[in-house]
Write a protein that holds these residues in place. Structure first.
Motif, PDB file in Angstrom:
ATOM      1  N   LYS B  55       1.131   3.454   6.854  1.00  0.00           N
ATOM      2  CA  LYS B  55       1.869   4.688   6.582  1.00  0.00           C
ATOM      3  C   LYS B  55       1.657   5.059   5.117  1.00  0.00           C
ATOM      4  O   LYS B  55       1.405   4.179   4.295  1.00  0.00           O
ATOM      5  CB  LYS B  55       3.369   4.453   6.830  1.00  0.00           C
ATOM      6  N   PRO B  56       1.820   6.350   4.751  1.00  0.00           N
ATOM      7  CA  PRO B  56       1.636   6.730   3.346  1.00  0.00           C
ATOM      8  C   PRO B  56       2.594   5.928   2.470  1.00  0.00           C
ATOM      9  O   PRO B  56       3.730   5.707   2.900  1.00  0.00           O
ATOM     10  CB  PRO B  56       1.986   8.220   3.309  1.00  0.00           C
ATOM     11  N   PRO B  57       2.178   5.519   1.295  1.00  0.00           N
ATOM     12  CA  PRO B  57       0.877   5.770   0.641  1.00  0.00           C
ATOM     13  C   PRO B  57      -0.174   4.694   0.954  1.00  0.00           C
ATOM     14  O   PRO B  57      -1.058   4.464   0.147  1.00  0.00           O
ATOM     15  CB  PRO B  57       1.273   5.701  -0.843  1.00  0.00           C
ATOM     16  N   TYR B  58      -0.085   4.074   2.114  1.00  0.00           N
ATOM     17  CA  TYR B  58      -0.983   2.945   2.408  1.00  0.00           C
ATOM     18  C   TYR B  58      -2.009   3.282   3.489  1.00  0.00           C
ATOM     19  O   TYR B  58      -2.403   2.432   4.260  1.00  0.00           O
ATOM     20  CB  TYR B  58      -0.168   1.719   2.832  1.00  0.00           C
ATOM     21  N   ARG B  59      -2.421   4.560   3.545  1.00  0.00           N
ATOM     22  CA  ARG B  59      -3.334   4.991   4.606  1.00  0.00           C
ATOM     23  C   ARG B  59      -4.612   4.162   4.666  1.00  0.00           C
ATOM     24  O   ARG B  59      -5.146   3.915   5.736  1.00  0.00           O
ATOM     25  CB  ARG B  59      -3.702   6.460   4.397  1.00  0.00           C
TER      26      ARG B  59
END
Lengths: 212, 148
Positions: B55-59
């Motif tokens: 999930k953002p910010p870990y795309r």
């Protein structure tokens, strides 16, 4: 009081001082390295004090269980927990047949463990010989833990149970001054008494009572 | 190193740790383990899940080969994370090492009941801590076979 919250800053002090020493050893002169060692040592001692205090506060706050507890078994548990120092010192821990009492088994193990561990620590050159016995009178069981150690000046026999009171320098015998205070709290929470009879050079005998 | 784990890329390690100093010390300890790796640090349990679910910010987050999980974290603690991980078939196969200052028997039981792979109490002494981290990495990446 959360142990985690108190330990985290200590880990930072000890850890970064060690890193400073490891990574910048070449840049530090001998005095600088000594200061770093003092800082690391201080953090380690603080950690021991902290764990001791947490243990002390747990003994004060946790409800005392009343279970049927075979003291022969509790003593072997205590000695097993001290296996490394028993082996290192060559200590011999003997005991008479011990009774089954109504008490909190975890706390009694801790009590015996602290007393035996002290007997090992404050020993002479000879390997420590420790004997645990118990006798019954009308109301109580009186336990005794005797050793052949350095003994205690009778003037100091009360002081040893007061938290943070130490009779020796850290260089002579390392310690936090919490162990016997914990013993006293455990015995008091079981409505008993604890005391020591001793003379310098004559060994010590710690006594405690537990209502029968 | 066993052939099973001879990866052609650095190992991806996810470190969940809310204390910046502990995170730094852990990275320093890992730095000298002798196995090429990358450490991704997240500061709470919610971000562990976000990272794993990209999930953002870990795309663009990689799938970690190993997770180091602190127990006491804000928002979502380590035990909650373990519980939630078990709901994802593709995530629950990632080995989780609980790395904590707690020595409480209840924590140890709880953690294994929630299927963590290892419970480690961090030694205070930095030298011992480094040694422990090296042994953990060596065990998981040269002795154990990991899911591919």
């Amino acid at each position: 009081m959360a142990s985690h919250d108190l330990q985290e800053p200590l880990r930072a002090v000890a850890g970064f001082c060690s890193l400073l020493k490891n990574k910048y050893e070449g840049t530090l002169d001998e005095r600088g390295r000594k200061y770093v060692d003092f800082a690391v040592d201080g953090a380690h001692r603080m950690q021991k004090l902290l764990l001791g205090l947490l243990e002390y506060s747990r003994v004060n706050t946790r409800p005392v269980q009343r279970l049927s507890a075979d003291c022969n078994q509790l003593l072997s548990e205590a000695v097993e927990n001290l296996r490394v120092s028993v082996e290192d010192s060559g200590a011999v821990v003997a005991h008479d047949p011990l009774p089954t009492i109504h008490a909190d088994p975890t706390q009694i193990v801790q009590l015996l463990q602290n007393l035996v561990s002290n007997a090992i620590k404050y020993c002479y050159q000879d390997p420590p010989r420790i004997h645990v016995a118990a006798r019954r009178d009308a109301h109580d069981w009186t336990f005794s833990v005797s050793d052949n150690g350095i003994g205690i000046n009778p003037d100091h026999c009360e002081r040893v149970f007061v938290i943070f009171q130490r009779l020796h320098t850290r260089e002579a015998y390392d310690g936090t001054g919490i162990g016997l205070a914990i013993c006293k709290r455990i015995v008091e929470r079981h409505h008993g008494r604890i005391w020591v009879e001793s003379a310098p050079g004559e060994g010590s005998t710690f006594f405690f009572t537990i209502p029968a | 190193m066993s052939p099973a784990n001879q990866l052609d890329r650095p190992l991806e390690i996810l470190l969940a740790e809310d204390s910046p100093t502990d995170a730094e010390l852990t990275q320093e300890a890992l730095a000298t383990c002798g196995i090429p790796h990358r450490v991704h640090v997240v500061a709470d349990g919610t971000r562990v899940l976000d990272f794993l679910l990209r999930k953002p910010p870990y795309r663009d987050a990689p799938r970690p080969d190993l997770i180091f999980l602190d127990l006491k974290m804000p928002r979502k603690d380590g035990c909650d994370v373990l519980h939630e991980l078990n709901a994802y078939d593709n995530l629950k196969t990632i080995p989780v090492i609980v790395l904590t200052t707690s020595v409480a028997a209840t924590d140890v039981r709880e953690v294994y009941a929630r299927h963590a792979n290892t419970y480690v109490t961090k030694p205070l002494d930095f030298g011992e801590f480094v040694e422990a981290m090296h042994k953990i990495v060596e065990y998981w990446f040269t002795i154990a076979t990991l899911p591919s």
